[in-house]
Scaffold this active site. Sequence first.
Site, PDB file in Angstrom:
ATOM      1  N   SER A  73       0.853  -1.188   0.000  1.00 58.09           N
ATOM      2  CA  SER A  73       0.000   0.000   0.000  1.00 58.09           C
ATOM      3  C   SER A  73       0.890   1.240   0.000  1.00 58.09           C
ATOM      4  O   SER A  73       2.009   1.215   0.521  1.00 58.09           O
ATOM      5  CB  SER A  73      -0.848  -0.009   1.265  1.00 58.09           C
ATOM      6  OG  SER A  73      -1.408   1.265   1.465  1.00 58.09           O
ATOM      7  N   SER A  74       0.357   2.343  -0.516  1.00 55.51           N
ATOM      8  CA  SER A  74       1.134   3.589  -0.578  1.00 55.51           C
ATOM      9  C   SER A  74       1.466   4.113   0.823  1.00 55.51           C
ATOM     10  O   SER A  74       2.355   4.949   0.971  1.00 55.51           O
ATOM     11  CB  SER A  74       0.369   4.655  -1.359  1.00 55.51           C
ATOM     12  OG  SER A  74      -0.900   4.879  -0.783  1.00 55.51           O
ATOM     13  N   CYS A  75       0.780   3.608   1.848  1.00 53.71           N
ATOM     14  CA  CYS A  75       1.059   4.107   3.205  1.00 53.71           C
ATOM     15  C   CYS A  75       2.378   3.575   3.767  1.00 53.71           C
ATOM     16  O   CYS A  75       2.755   3.940   4.873  1.00 53.71           O
ATOM     17  CB  CYS A  75      -0.098   3.810   4.153  1.00 53.71           C
ATOM     18  SG  CYS A  75      -0.290   2.067   4.471  1.00 53.71           S
ATOM     19  N   TYR A  96      -0.407  -1.072  10.091  1.00 55.31           N
ATOM     20  CA  TYR A  96      -0.658  -1.711   8.787  1.00 55.31           C
ATOM     21  C   TYR A  96       0.565  -1.509   7.891  1.00 55.31           C
ATOM     22  O   TYR A  96       1.020  -2.437   7.211  1.00 55.31           O
ATOM     23  CB  TYR A  96      -1.898  -1.047   8.213  1.00 55.31           C
ATOM     24  CG  TYR A  96      -2.335  -1.375   6.822  1.00 55.31           C
ATOM     25  CD1 TYR A  96      -2.995  -2.566   6.533  1.00 55.31           C
ATOM     26  CD2 TYR A  96      -2.173  -0.451   5.787  1.00 55.31           C
ATOM     27  CE1 TYR A  96      -3.467  -2.829   5.255  1.00 55.31           C
ATOM     28  CE2 TYR A  96      -2.644  -0.707   4.514  1.00 55.31           C
ATOM     29  CZ  TYR A  96      -3.289  -1.898   4.245  1.00 55.31           C
ATOM     30  OH  TYR A  96      -3.767  -2.134   2.981  1.00 55.31           O
ATOM     31  N   LYS A 114       3.036  -4.247   6.068  1.00 57.27           N
ATOM     32  CA  LYS A 114       3.260  -4.256   4.612  1.00 57.27           C
ATOM     33  C   LYS A 114       4.751  -4.119   4.276  1.00 57.27           C
ATOM     34  O   LYS A 114       5.250  -4.742   3.344  1.00 57.27           O
ATOM     35  CB  LYS A 114       2.466  -3.123   3.946  1.00 57.27           C
ATOM     36  CG  LYS A 114       0.956  -3.310   4.000  1.00 57.27           C
ATOM     37  CD  LYS A 114       0.510  -4.475   3.151  1.00 57.27           C
ATOM     38  CE  LYS A 114      -0.989  -4.543   2.992  1.00 57.27           C
ATOM     39  NZ  LYS A 114      -1.426  -5.730   2.230  1.00 57.27           N
ATOM     40  N   HIS A 117     -13.116   2.682   3.243  1.00 60.15           N
ATOM     41  CA  HIS A 117     -12.308   3.824   2.802  1.00 60.15           C
ATOM     42  C   HIS A 117     -13.237   4.973   2.390  1.00 60.15           C
ATOM     43  O   HIS A 117     -14.456   4.812   2.303  1.00 60.15           O
ATOM     44  CB  HIS A 117     -11.423   3.418   1.619  1.00 60.15           C
ATOM     45  CG  HIS A 117     -10.324   2.482   1.998  1.00 60.15           C
ATOM     46  ND1 HIS A 117     -10.417   1.124   1.810  1.00 60.15           N
ATOM     47  CD2 HIS A 117      -9.119   2.702   2.581  1.00 60.15           C
ATOM     48  CE1 HIS A 117      -9.304   0.552   2.245  1.00 60.15           C
ATOM     49  NE2 HIS A 117      -8.495   1.475   2.721  1.00 60.15           N
TER      50      HIS A 117
END
Length: 315
Positions: free
Chosen positions: A108-110, A137, A141, A180
């Site tokens: 994920s971009s996070c 999270y 990842k 989301h």
Amino acid sequence: MDKNSKIYIAGHRGMVGSAVQRILEQEGYTNIIGKTSKELDLKDAVAVKEFFESEKPDVVIDAAARVGGILANNEYPYQFLMENMQIQNNLIDQSLKSNVAKFIFLGSSCIYPKFAPQPLKEEYLLTDSLEPTNEWYAVAKITGVKACEAIRKQFKKDFVSLMPTNLYGTHDNFDLKTSHVLPAMLRKFHEAKKNNEPVELWGSGTPMREFLFVDDMAKSVVFALENVLPEHLYNVGTGEDLTIKELAETIQKVVGHTGKIVWDSSKPDGTPRKLMDISKMHQLGWKHQVDLEQGIKKTYQWFLQNIENFKEVKI
Ligand SMILES: NC(=O)C1=CN([C@@H]2O[C@H](COP(=O)(O)OP(=O)(O)OC[C@H]3O[C@@H](n4cnc5c(N)ncnc54)[C@H](OP(=O)(O)O)[C@@H]3O)[C@@H](O)[C@H]2O)C=CC1
Ligand SMILES: C[C@H]1O[C@H](OP(=O)(O)OP(=O)(O)OC[C@H]2O[C@@H](n3cnc4c(=O)[nH]c(N)nc43)[C@H](O)[C@@H]2O)[C@@H](O)[C@@H](O)C1=O
């Protein structure tokens, strides 16, 4: 890629997994397998080992995860950290031990630092601290990305990680507590439309986000399946972002709500911006096809056809 290769999609009923299955079937792949979480709990290492030993997949696509919006991430840090590590560790380790030819991990971009320069380049990973609402999270990842990188380095195997930006589309989660922002807005504006009631949205509306339609995401997974990608990590997105307020206005227009929007400042904004640099995927030949307004219209159509079947999505 041989169209008869045995492809295991972990999370084949989810938003991304089901889109990947659909695109693979359209492309003529004939040997796709999947299990629901009830049939195979991917947190259970013994069950995952037995599954790999009996099924012997050639390819594994990891689209299974504990997924949720900003509030769910913030309120359930342990589940977002631990379940994601358990699921991905079992899948990655068994894929290595079972000699799987290709493994695709979805992050994920996070994973990138909260205040990293924009647009986010893959090389910014681990250069600064994370956004607190989803660091748990994100840490899970990051360990998945690193496990796949370690396998490439040590065993020279084709394990690759794709980092999607915020995704949306058919089969999304429309539960207002755990979803989301984009599916939440579709539902809120739809439900408020009848009596033109005001809609309450979270935060200030100033954060910026990038959104990719799930079929484009699925096509990037199929692209990664059919090509040997030279590096271990690739961003996947549109390269364009907008403010949450602009997103709200776009969705309001598609749904046909003309009432007021109220911003609930007790809810978190999250990271101020996370625009992906997608030049690496573009150079290799993948590019998104569905623009935001088109994607929102397709998703709203699906929402209207499926609204009766929505269930609560609990953590
Ligand atoms: N949605 C988004 O905006 C983004 C998603 N991603 C990533 O993309 C991937 C797919 O996300 P998305 O499709 O949105 O998520 P969904 O929640 O729609 O789907 C997740 C899937 O994971 C499966 N799953 C969860 N826990 C388990 C378990 N313990 N055992 C077996 N299966 C399990 C679920 O199976 P079942 O239905 O059978 O319970 C479900 O099908 C994830 O890795 C996510 O982190 C990345 C960036 C953005
Ligand atoms: C994909 C990504 O998703 C998560 O990060 P996020 O982008 O911050 O998540 P989000 O989509 O829930 O919110 C985006 C923005 O939108 C605002 N917002 C307004 N009104 C609603 C609203 O009604 N619901 C929600 N959920 N958000 C709202 C909200 O306050 C925020 O400013 C990660 O935890 C992480 O898991 C991750 O990787």
